[in-house]
Design an enzyme around this catalytic site. Structure first.
Site, short mmCIF file in Angstrom:
data_model
loop_
_atom_site.label_atom_id
_atom_site.label_comp_id
_atom_site.label_asym_id
_atom_site.label_seq_id
_atom_site.Cartn_x
_atom_site.Cartn_y
_atom_site.Cartn_z
N CYS A 187 3.04 -2.28 22.02
CA CYS A 187 2.18 -3.34 22.59
C CYS A 187 2.73 -3.96 23.87
CB CYS A 187 1.94 -4.43 21.56
SG CYS A 187 1.17 -3.79 20.07
N LYS A 235 -8.40 -3.69 21.76
CA LYS A 235 -8.76 -4.76 20.82
C LYS A 235 -10.17 -5.28 21.08
CE LYS A 235 -4.97 -5.00 18.42
NZ LYS A 235 -4.99 -4.70 16.98
N GLU A 292 -17.33 -2.00 11.00
CA GLU A 292 -16.64 -2.20 9.72
C GLU A 292 -16.06 -3.61 9.59
OE1 GLU A 292 -15.84 0.08 11.93
OE2 GLU A 292 -16.25 2.05 11.07
N SER A 300 -3.58 3.81 7.04
CA SER A 300 -3.53 2.64 6.16
C SER A 300 -4.90 1.97 6.18
CB SER A 300 -2.47 1.67 6.69
OG SER A 300 -2.68 0.41 6.12
N GLU A 319 0.86 -1.20 0.00
CA GLU A 319 0.00 0.00 0.00
C GLU A 319 0.89 1.24 0.00
OE1 GLU A 319 -2.26 0.52 3.59
OE2 GLU A 319 -3.56 2.04 2.73
N CYS A 348 -2.43 -0.53 13.08
CA CYS A 348 -2.49 -1.76 13.89
C CYS A 348 -3.06 -1.53 15.28
CB CYS A 348 -1.10 -2.36 14.06
SG CYS A 348 -0.30 -2.68 12.52
#
Lengths: 404, 569
Positions: free
Chosen positions: B501, B360, B368, B321, B284, B301
């Site tokens: 993370c 998350k 979506e 992105s 991309e 992410c």
């Protein structure tokens, strides 16, 4: 009782008021004004008793384009109403004091922060400020000098803790009324981070008064550590409650109650709270103490704000304790743990005691420990002193006093 | 500067706080409202110390040492004061039969318990007082239990000072002071990014994630379901901490074995999906770069970061992105490609994620991409499940991930640390653009715990300006710099949580800088130890494209692996 300094100006309107203190100040260099205040021995009348001249000198000595003067008129100590008296009866003297302190410290901006409940005082001071602008006593070229000073009135929203200078500063800035961590002290980093003098209404009125004399009669009065006079507001079970000006050291607390305030209403004195409800109670046999900072401190109490409350022996002491505790429970700002949790928990214990009619020794021990912790570790003067009166009443009336 | 601490002389060359000075003298002073990442606040007063000549005690966190100062850290007055304050705190902490330590989310990591022990509290003489405030269960990610809140302000300050999100605040005054969200609307109805940093900061059990352990247990015992689990890269370097291991202990294979013992049908790796993400995202980027597309490209992410952008900077949505996060890509592939392979219907496939992240849980329910993932567990929740099942994690025989969705490269692994996505993407982008093999795989300049890292990377004579950003406060700074034109980048990696993370809101508590660095080292160790370190060389990924997706950015991959965003302001 004769009013010593204030009498001559009482009831004067702007046309009659001479602004002699300000005129004298403007003829002098700022350092000379500061020296005169230092010589007078004037100590802050809000409760802490810090020497006013030293505070002014500190701000004067800091180089900064912007400095502020704040007049602390958030008089919230229950039983204290001398600042209200001054603002309502002698507004020009208060404002004069603010302008003088501006001149002496090199500040161009002043705020007078008045508690929201003082509706009348707000009205009067507001009008007085407008008049001073009209008469060229505020604004540019004050009294044809090259001194410039702007003054703004800020109305408090009604929080007792805003009487703490750092909480007050937060409040003016639009933040929550809660204390700041010191240091930095407001004289170094106060309002908007600038050097700031915060003075009580009475302090500034006294400063104006001191400046109006060529000699220094103020310093001739009182004792070495407590010079001049003090406004005492007396309320409670007395025959003549009101605001009186007394010379330090000349009278005992008992004299003030008996002679100045016309004696106790009721059988006899139960106890006297000498300086507002954050000061320790004095029992009847403790009242022969000269009214000075040092002597009251020796007794374990304080001049505080000068709000003397007289309680007759016929009253239910526990009801007063409950009342005081309710007040502090509601008024702690809630930021520091000891003050927030201490006042909350003591209030619960006090409520239990009130319902029962007497405390247990276990409860008194807990109250004593909480007071010890809160007065040792709270973040501001509010917390430090919030449990003093409550504990003193329990100690003096509900446990046998142990002589050491 | 010479100071005396407990009658011993120490010398310091800087005007540090008493707390820092005593730390250097190896004397521990109890604190509750203090946190290393936040401005000292001075409200709990437990760090109060006695200073010779001072009328009252002074809080060590906000008081600076001065020359000649004599400090007493554990004098009689100090001990007595701390003990009473601690009693008061415990009394207001809502401990009664319904709200007790046994059921608390922080039963294993309770800071007030630790501090109470340090202070030596042996009795509570004041009756408990409850604030009676209701639980806030409005969020998909975070639960608030205000009755356990001690109003230390750490969550409020973390949300504001570190994350610049500002959804938590103090309301009321005095004893009625409490922590709440804007207008008391609840965490789910304000601009919360669900990053969970507040949970990491909370010293009590007043904040925790929305638990999905029960749903996962139910799925595991439902024989009609085929239950697949994926584990994020940052979980494997942290989960052992919950079992008493040193931070940085890599427990990948033990965790895989543990998951099988729990009864999962297949144990797969989010790292696989991270490699897939890189394939899509690197391509991309190349496409945008070559065709004058919208740049800089922002990575997507981290769902906390994505929601932050949607709320605060919707004008940058086109820079995001369009790639789904690895978690969602994994779900989409598992429920199509993999389920088809096994001949299981999408409906009977249950995908469980184990993530270091609370956001998350929200990402899973985004309209979506709803349905890709069924349940999300945090690292902490998985540890609780292991414990419940009697799995002695550190001592189970080590096992490997299942194939093919368990095969991954070192590039996928480093997703767990800040800078990892960038580095992984650069490894692939370089080789795709140049057709040459990358000599040095380690892009050191994007590594490390720093909040904002910038680098220029040369690929085939083109200088790419890239940035790596972690923590939302830093994200705001960088977005403002881009907005004002002060900085120009082509590719920016953003992570909501400090450290990426490994410092996620779902990680073991405590998570502090020292621990973050150890987890980070472990992540790079995993990368180094692998033979395949580039996403495009992952054989399982190659097969996936050959058998199913065709090529990166194909119609199929757009359908399954890409998403859209919405402005939320």
């Amino acid at each position: 009782m004769e009013r010593i300094f204030l009498k001559k100006d009482l009831g004067k309107n702007l046309e009659e008021y001479d602004f002699l203190g300000l005129k004298n100040a403007l003829k002098m260099q700022p350092q000379q004004v500061i020296n005169k205040i230092k010589e007078s021995g004037l100590r802050g009348r809000g409760g802490a008793g810090f020497p006013t001249g030293i505070k002014w000198e500190t701000v004067f000595s800091i180089e900064n384009d912007t400095k502020f003067i704040i007049c602390n008129a958030d008089e919230g100590e229950p039983g204290t109403f001398k600042d209200r008296f001054l603002m309502e009866n002698l507004p020009f003297k208060v404002l004069e004091g603010i302008i003088i302190s501006g001149y002496a410290t090199g500040s161009k901006y002043g705020y007078i922060y008045i508690r929201g409940e003082y509706v009348e005082a707000i009205k009067i001071v507001k009008k007085a400020i407008e008049k001073l602008y009209e008469k060229n006593i505020l604004g540019e070229n004050i009294l044809n000098s090259d001194f410039l000073f702007d003054l703004k009135l800020v109305r408090g929203a009604g929080a007792y803790v805003c009487g703490d200078e750092t909480s007050l500063i937060n409040s003016i800035e639009g933040d929550r009324g809660k204390s700041r961590i010191k240091p930095p002290l407001p004289v170094f980093e106060g309002l908007y981070g600038k050097p700031t003098v915060v003075n009580n209404v009475e302090t500034l009125a006294a400063a104006a008064e001191i400046m109006s004399y060529d000699n220094n009669p103020y310093s001739q009065m009182g004792t070495e550590k407590s010079r001049g006079t003090k406004l005492v507001s007396i309320s409670g079970d007395v025959n003549k409650p009101g605001v009186y000006e007394v010379e330090f050291g000349k009278l005992t607390v008992k004299d003030i109650v008996q002679e100045v305030a016309g004696g106790v209403k009721g059988e006899k004195i139960g106890f006297v709270i000498p300086g507002g409800i954050s000061t320790e109670a004095l029992t009847e046999d403790e009242l022969n103490v000269p009214y000075t900072y040092e002597n009251l401190q020796k007794m374990g109490s304080n001049i505080g704000s000068g709000g003397m409350i007289v309680v007759s022996s016929q009253r239910n002491h526990l009801e007063i304790v409950k009342n005081v505790s309710d007040f502090f429970r509601d008024e702690t700002c809630g930021t520091c743990f000891p003050c927030r949790e201490g006042n909350k928990n003591i209030n619960k214990i006090v409520s239990d005691i009130y319902k029962r009619g007497y405390p247990t020794s276990h409860e008194i021990e807990i109250i004593s420990d909480i007071q010890y912790a809160v007065s040792s570790a709270a973040r501001c003067g509010f917390g430090e002193s919030s449990l003093n009166l409550i504990l003193s009443i329990f100690e003096k009336f509900y446990t046998k006093k142990v002589e050491v | 500067m010479k100071v005396k601490i407990n009658n011993r002389e120490y010398e310091f060359d800087q005007e540090i706080s008493i707390l820092d000075a005593t730390k250097k003298a190896h004397i521990k002073i109890p604190t509750l409202c203090y946190s290393e990442k936040l401005e000292p606040f001075g409200s709990c007063r437990l760090c109060s110390v006695e200073i010779k000549g001072e009328r009252t005690l002074k809080p060590a966190c906000v008081t600076k040492i001065t020359d000649g100062m004599e400090i007493f850290t554990h004098s009689q007055r100090v001990r007595k004061t701390r003990k009473t304050i601690m009693e008061l705190i415990i009394a207001s902490h809502g401990i009664n039969c319904n709200l007790n330590c046994l059921t608390c989310s922080k039963s294993g990591s309770c800071e007030i318990k630790e501090v109470a022990e340090e202070i030596g509290v042996t009795e509570i003489r004041v009756p408990p007082i409850s604030n009676g405030l209701p639980e806030d269960r409005s969020s998909y990610s975070i639960v608030r239990e205000p009755q356990k809140c001690i109003v230390c302000n750490r969550c409020v300050r973390k949300c504001s000072e570190v994350q610049s999100v500002n959804i938590l605040t103090i309301a009321n005054r005095g004893p009625d002071t409490y922590v709440t969200t804007f207008m008391d609307k609840g965490m789910g109805n304000v601009d919360c990014t669900n990053c969970g940093q507040c949970i990491l900061e909370c010293p009590t059990g007043a904040l925790h994630e929305v638990y999905q352990m029960d749903q996962v247990w139910a799925a595991l015992s439902d024989e009609s379901k085929y239950v697949i689990v994926q584990t994020a890269p940052a979980v494997r370097v942290a989960i052992a901490e919950e079992f008493g291991a040193e931070p940085g202990k890599i427990a990948t294979k033990q965790m895989v074995a543990g998951l099988r013992l729990l009864g999962f049908d297949k144990v797969f790796d989010t790292n696989f999906a991270a490699d897939l993400t890189i394939m899509e995202e690197a391509n991309e980027f190349i496409e945008r770069f070559k065709n004058n597309g919208k740049l800089p490209l922002f990575t997507s992410c981290s769902p906390g970061w994505v929601k932050f952008l949607e709320h605060n900077y919707p004008e940058f949505i086109d820079n995001l992105s369009s790639c789904k996060s690895p978690q969602q890509m994994f779900g989409a592939i598992a429920k199509t490609y993999y389920a088809n392979k096994l001949g299981i219907s999408k409906e009977d496939t249950v995908v469980v994620s184990v993530m270091p992240c609370t956001a998350k849980k929200f990402e899973r329910v985004r309209s979506e991409m709803k349905g890709d993932v069924d349940y999300v567990l945090t690292t902490r929740e998985l540890a609780k499940m292991f414990k419940l099942a009697g799995i002695d994690l550190l001592n189970v025989p080590q096992e490997e991930y299942d194939e093919p969705l368990g095969i991954s490269s070192g590039a996928g692994a480093i997703f767990g640390a800040t800078g990892g996505v960038m580095e992984a993407a650069l490894r692939t982008a370089y080789e795709v653009i140049t057709g040459k093999e990358l000599e040095k795989l380690d892009f050191e300049s994007v590594r490390g715990i720093e909040g904002i890292k910038q680098a220029t990377v040369e690929i085939d004579g083109i200088n790419l300006k890239v940035a790596v950003v972690n923590g939302l406060g830093n994200a705001r700074k960088v977005l403002e710099m881009i907005k004002s034109g002060e900085k120009e980048f082509q590719f920016v990696e953003f992570m909501a949580c400090p450290g990426g993370c490994i410092g996620g809101g779902g990680q073991p508590i405590p998570t502090n800088n020292e621990i973050l660095l150890k987890r980070m080292q472990a992540i790079y160790e995993i990368d180094r130890s692998l033979s395949i370190r580039k996403s495009h060389e992952n054989p399982a990924i190659k097969t996936l494209y050959e058998e199913f997706l065709g090529e990166p950015l194909s119609e199929k991959s757009h359908e399954l692996l890409h998403t859209t965003y919405i402005a939320r302001s």
